[in-house]
Scaffold this active site. Sequence first.
Site, PDB file in Angstrom:
ATOM      1  N   TYR A  98       0.804  -1.131   0.046  1.00  0.00           N
ATOM      2  CA  TYR A  98      -0.080  -0.125   0.098  1.00  0.00           C
ATOM      3  C   TYR A  98       0.844   1.466  -0.126  1.00  0.00           C
ATOM      4  O   TYR A  98       0.124   2.259  -0.154  1.00  0.00           O
ATOM      5  CB  TYR A  98      -1.021  -0.182   1.280  1.00  0.00           C
ATOM      6  CG  TYR A  98      -1.889  -1.079   1.077  1.00  0.00           C
ATOM      7  CD1 TYR A  98      -3.149  -1.238   0.244  1.00  0.00           C
ATOM      8  CD2 TYR A  98      -1.828  -2.168   1.956  1.00  0.00           C
ATOM      9  CE1 TYR A  98      -3.692  -2.327   0.316  1.00  0.00           C
ATOM     10  CE2 TYR A  98      -2.663  -3.250   2.043  1.00  0.00           C
ATOM     11  CZ  TYR A  98      -3.529  -3.405   1.168  1.00  0.00           C
ATOM     12  OH  TYR A  98      -4.523  -4.450   1.135  1.00  0.00           O
ATOM     13  N   HIS A 112      -8.753   0.917  -5.662  1.00  0.00           N
ATOM     14  CA  HIS A 112      -8.090   0.115  -5.020  1.00  0.00           C
ATOM     15  C   HIS A 112      -6.965   0.647  -5.125  1.00  0.00           C
ATOM     16  O   HIS A 112      -6.305   0.737  -6.341  1.00  0.00           O
ATOM     17  CB  HIS A 112      -8.309  -1.150  -5.455  1.00  0.00           C
ATOM     18  CG  HIS A 112      -9.672  -1.599  -5.031  1.00  0.00           C
ATOM     19  ND1 HIS A 112     -10.262  -1.990  -4.003  1.00  0.00           N
ATOM     20  CD2 HIS A 112     -10.734  -1.946  -6.224  1.00  0.00           C
ATOM     21  CE1 HIS A 112     -11.679  -2.393  -4.093  1.00  0.00           C
ATOM     22  NE2 HIS A 112     -11.991  -2.173  -5.384  1.00  0.00           N
ATOM     23  N   VAL A 113      -5.963   0.748  -4.198  1.00  0.00           N
ATOM     24  CA  VAL A 113      -4.665   1.410  -4.254  1.00  0.00           C
ATOM     25  C   VAL A 113      -3.764   0.177  -4.790  1.00  0.00           C
ATOM     26  O   VAL A 113      -3.010   0.435  -5.646  1.00  0.00           O
ATOM     27  CB  VAL A 113      -4.104   1.460  -2.839  1.00  0.00           C
ATOM     28  CG1 VAL A 113      -2.549   1.751  -2.739  1.00  0.00           C
ATOM     29  CG2 VAL A 113      -4.849   2.636  -2.166  1.00  0.00           C
ATOM     30  N   SER A 114      -3.858  -1.233  -4.246  1.00  0.00           N
ATOM     31  CA  SER A 114      -3.362  -2.452  -4.846  1.00  0.00           C
ATOM     32  C   SER A 114      -4.016  -2.773  -6.052  1.00  0.00           C
ATOM     33  O   SER A 114      -5.325  -2.735  -6.356  1.00  0.00           O
ATOM     34  CB  SER A 114      -2.988  -3.169  -3.925  1.00  0.00           C
ATOM     35  OG  SER A 114      -4.265  -4.027  -3.494  1.00  0.00           O
ATOM     36  N   ASP A 130     -26.095  -1.542  -2.212  1.00  0.00           N
ATOM     37  CA  ASP A 130     -27.317  -1.270  -2.197  1.00  0.00           C
ATOM     38  C   ASP A 130     -27.476   0.455  -1.841  1.00  0.00           C
ATOM     39  O   ASP A 130     -28.239   1.208  -2.461  1.00  0.00           O
ATOM     40  CB  ASP A 130     -28.163  -1.825  -1.599  1.00  0.00           C
ATOM     41  CG  ASP A 130     -28.376  -3.265  -1.856  1.00  0.00           C
ATOM     42  OD1 ASP A 130     -28.064  -3.505  -2.864  1.00  0.00           O
ATOM     43  OD2 ASP A 130     -29.115  -4.321  -1.104  1.00  0.00           O
ATOM     44  N   HIS A 158     -15.471  -7.177  -1.302  1.00  0.00           N
ATOM     45  CA  HIS A 158     -15.895  -8.513  -1.683  1.00  0.00           C
ATOM     46  C   HIS A 158     -16.835  -8.983  -0.631  1.00  0.00           C
ATOM     47  O   HIS A 158     -17.218 -10.212  -0.845  1.00  0.00           O
ATOM     48  CB  HIS A 158     -14.586  -9.414  -1.381  1.00  0.00           C
ATOM     49  CG  HIS A 158     -13.261  -8.661  -1.621  1.00  0.00           C
ATOM     50  ND1 HIS A 158     -13.039  -8.103  -3.159  1.00  0.00           N
ATOM     51  CD2 HIS A 158     -12.142  -8.026  -0.788  1.00  0.00           C
ATOM     52  CE1 HIS A 158     -11.749  -7.718  -2.844  1.00  0.00           C
ATOM     53  NE2 HIS A 158     -11.343  -7.492  -1.612  1.00  0.00           N
ATOM     54  N   ARG A 161     -10.042 -11.848  -3.636  1.00  0.00           N
ATOM     55  CA  ARG A 161     -10.006 -10.308  -3.877  1.00  0.00           C
ATOM     56  C   ARG A 161     -10.514 -10.139  -5.176  1.00  0.00           C
ATOM     57  O   ARG A 161     -10.709  -8.919  -5.317  1.00  0.00           O
ATOM     58  CB  ARG A 161      -8.701  -9.845  -3.573  1.00  0.00           C
ATOM     59  CG  ARG A 161      -8.126 -10.138  -2.132  1.00  0.00           C
ATOM     60  CD  ARG A 161      -7.106  -9.192  -1.898  1.00  0.00           C
ATOM     61  NE  ARG A 161      -6.194  -9.312  -0.575  1.00  0.00           N
ATOM     62  CZ  ARG A 161      -6.620  -8.493   0.478  1.00  0.00           C
ATOM     63  NH1 ARG A 161      -7.504  -7.495   0.499  1.00  0.00           N
ATOM     64  NH2 ARG A 161      -5.860  -9.087   1.601  1.00  0.00           N
TER      65      ARG A 161
END
Length: 150
Positions: A24, A101-103, A88, A81, A112
């Site tokens: 990260y 998402h950082v990664s 919703d 996930h 994932r």
Amino acid sequence: MGKSILLINGPNLNLLGTREPQIYGSTTLADVEASCKAHAESLGATLATFQSNHEGAIIDRIQAARGNVDGIVINPGAFTHTSVAIRDALLGVGIPFIELHVSNVHAREPWRHHSYFSDKAAGIIVGLGVYGYKVAVEHVALNFKERAIL
């Protein structure tokens, strides 16, 4: 009037900069938020930030955004996930959103790879490190429509 953007970070993102820096990076969430606020302002937009480790708090913040923001940038963290409820809430308020998402979650553990958000997101930014936040904010500021002021 410039666009209003809400940046939401989910569980464990408060640990950016210290949690698994090999994945990260070393930039803190406070640094990310400050950088994104400055970037939004340079584009004539405003940015509000929110982070929580609790699903219900994230849902409450999304619902409070209804009619108040033009776009949401969300890094749902591990809720990506698992959380039909956050999905919703996002659909229920009708605010377009960018999933971030950082990664590169697709290069990590198989569990994932599935997201409850991707099929409804206006865009997805994955694996660009914290730079992805700047890209997401810029995209919302320059490309999303402003909400109607009644």
